[in-house]
Design a protein around this motif. Sequence first.
Motif, PDB file in Angstrom:
ATOM      1  N   ILE A 127      17.181  24.679  63.582  1.00 46.40           N
ATOM      2  CA  ILE A 127      18.433  25.436  63.492  1.00 46.40           C
ATOM      3  C   ILE A 127      19.356  24.957  64.606  1.00 46.40           C
ATOM      4  O   ILE A 127      18.894  24.457  65.633  1.00 46.40           O
ATOM      5  N   GLN A 128      20.629  25.115  64.385  1.00 48.82           N
ATOM      6  CA  GLN A 128      21.621  24.710  65.385  1.00 48.82           C
ATOM      7  C   GLN A 128      22.087  25.939  66.149  1.00 48.82           C
ATOM      8  O   GLN A 128      22.488  26.931  65.546  1.00 48.82           O
ATOM      9  N   VAL A 129      22.020  25.857  67.466  1.00 46.70           N
ATOM     10  CA  VAL A 129      22.545  26.904  68.326  1.00 46.70           C
ATOM     11  C   VAL A 129      23.800  26.340  68.970  1.00 46.70           C
ATOM     12  O   VAL A 129      23.763  25.250  69.548  1.00 46.70           O
ATOM     13  N   GLY A 130      24.892  27.051  68.824  1.00 52.16           N
ATOM     14  CA  GLY A 130      26.170  26.565  69.345  1.00 52.16           C
ATOM     15  C   GLY A 130      26.918  27.616  70.119  1.00 52.16           C
ATOM     16  O   GLY A 130      26.325  28.446  70.797  1.00 52.16           O
ATOM     17  N   LYS A 131      28.216  27.613  69.965  1.00 46.99           N
ATOM     18  CA  LYS A 131      29.093  28.493  70.732  1.00 46.99           C
ATOM     19  C   LYS A 131      29.285  29.861  70.086  1.00 46.99           C
ATOM     20  O   LYS A 131      29.928  30.722  70.653  1.00 46.99           O
ATOM     21  N   THR A 132      28.758  30.062  68.875  1.00 46.44           N
ATOM     22  CA  THR A 132      28.941  31.339  68.200  1.00 46.44           C
ATOM     23  C   THR A 132      27.642  32.132  68.203  1.00 46.44           C
ATOM     24  O   THR A 132      26.551  31.559  68.227  1.00 46.44           O
ATOM     25  N   SER A 133      27.768  33.430  68.143  1.00 44.02           N
ATOM     26  CA  SER A 133      26.598  34.304  68.093  1.00 44.02           C
ATOM     27  C   SER A 133      25.853  34.084  66.785  1.00 44.02           C
ATOM     28  O   SER A 133      26.446  33.696  65.779  1.00 44.02           O
ATOM     29  N   LYS A 134      24.554  34.331  66.819  1.00 48.66           N
ATOM     30  CA  LYS A 134      23.722  34.051  65.656  1.00 48.66           C
ATOM     31  C   LYS A 134      22.552  35.016  65.609  1.00 48.66           C
ATOM     32  O   LYS A 134      22.000  35.382  66.637  1.00 48.66           O
ATOM     33  N   ARG A 135      22.182  35.405  64.394  1.00 49.81           N
ATOM     34  CA  ARG A 135      20.961  36.191  64.157  1.00 49.81           C
ATOM     35  C   ARG A 135      20.019  35.308  63.365  1.00 49.81           C
ATOM     36  O   ARG A 135      20.407  34.742  62.345  1.00 49.81           O
ATOM     37  N   ILE A 136      18.793  35.206  63.825  1.00 47.15           N
ATOM     38  CA  ILE A 136      17.776  34.379  63.167  1.00 47.15           C
ATOM     39  C   ILE A 136      16.673  35.311  62.705  1.00 47.15           C
ATOM     40  O   ILE A 136      16.186  36.136  63.469  1.00 47.15           O
ATOM     41  N   LEU A 137      16.278  35.183  61.457  1.00 47.97           N
ATOM     42  CA  LEU A 137      15.213  36.009  60.898  1.00 47.97           C
ATOM     43  C   LEU A 137      14.034  35.122  60.504  1.00 47.97           C
ATOM     44  O   LEU A 137      14.208  34.122  59.809  1.00 47.97           O
ATOM     45  N   ILE A 138      12.853  35.491  60.970  1.00 48.35           N
ATOM     46  CA  ILE A 138      11.616  34.844  60.532  1.00 48.35           C
ATOM     47  C   ILE A 138      10.782  35.905  59.837  1.00 48.35           C
ATOM     48  O   ILE A 138      10.459  36.942  60.425  1.00 48.35           O
ATOM     49  N   ASN A 139      10.462  35.640  58.575  1.00 49.39           N
ATOM     50  CA  ASN A 139       9.569  36.516  57.806  1.00 49.39           C
ATOM     51  C   ASN A 139       8.170  35.934  57.893  1.00 49.39           C
ATOM     52  O   ASN A 139       7.936  34.804  57.462  1.00 49.39           O
ATOM     53  N   LEU A 140       7.247  36.693  58.448  1.00 52.25           N
ATOM     54  CA  LEU A 140       5.856  36.233  58.542  1.00 52.25           C
ATOM     55  C   LEU A 140       5.205  36.298  57.155  1.00 52.25           C
ATOM     56  O   LEU A 140       5.493  37.194  56.366  1.00 52.25           O
ATOM     57  N   HIS A 141       4.343  35.329  56.883  1.00 56.21           N
ATOM     58  CA  HIS A 141       3.591  35.346  55.625  1.00 56.21           C
ATOM     59  C   HIS A 141       2.190  34.843  55.853  1.00 56.21           C
ATOM     60  O   HIS A 141       1.830  34.362  56.882  1.00 56.21           O
TER      61      HIS A 141
END
Length: 141
Positions: A127-141
């Motif tokens: 994933i790219q992390v930059g100058k904007t806020s971000k929410r990252i979701l990981i669903n465990l399986h």
Amino acid sequence: MLNWLFILSILVLNLNTQGSIPEIILQVKHANSDEGWIRVLVFSDPKGFPDQIEKAMKSYSIKPKNKSIELDLSDIPEGRYAITAIHDEDGNGKLTTNSLGYPLEKYGFSNNPKVYFSSPSFEKVAIQVGKTSKRILINLH
């Protein structure tokens, strides 16, 4: 004079907020229980991905609550990252597998790719992390 002080204070406040650090929030959901730890590894490089803790740029161990966690990653600099999460339910520090190597504990990756017979590539989960806020979701399986 008072007007100039007011204008100057507004300008200073505006400059301070323009250079603020973007908020990066990681959510990991669907653990089996609230037992053990959810272990998160952040890799900036394919070397060591997905499970070599000593090669991860950052590692975290967090007690799940309501079968999930939320983690603030705002301290990581701009760049490309692959994130691994496992629910280390038995607390042994690693992903427990059966005799054939099939995981017995839940796991997941950034971008939530489908996993068939082996771990996805760094590129697939990066994933790219930059100058904007971000929410990252990981669903465990």
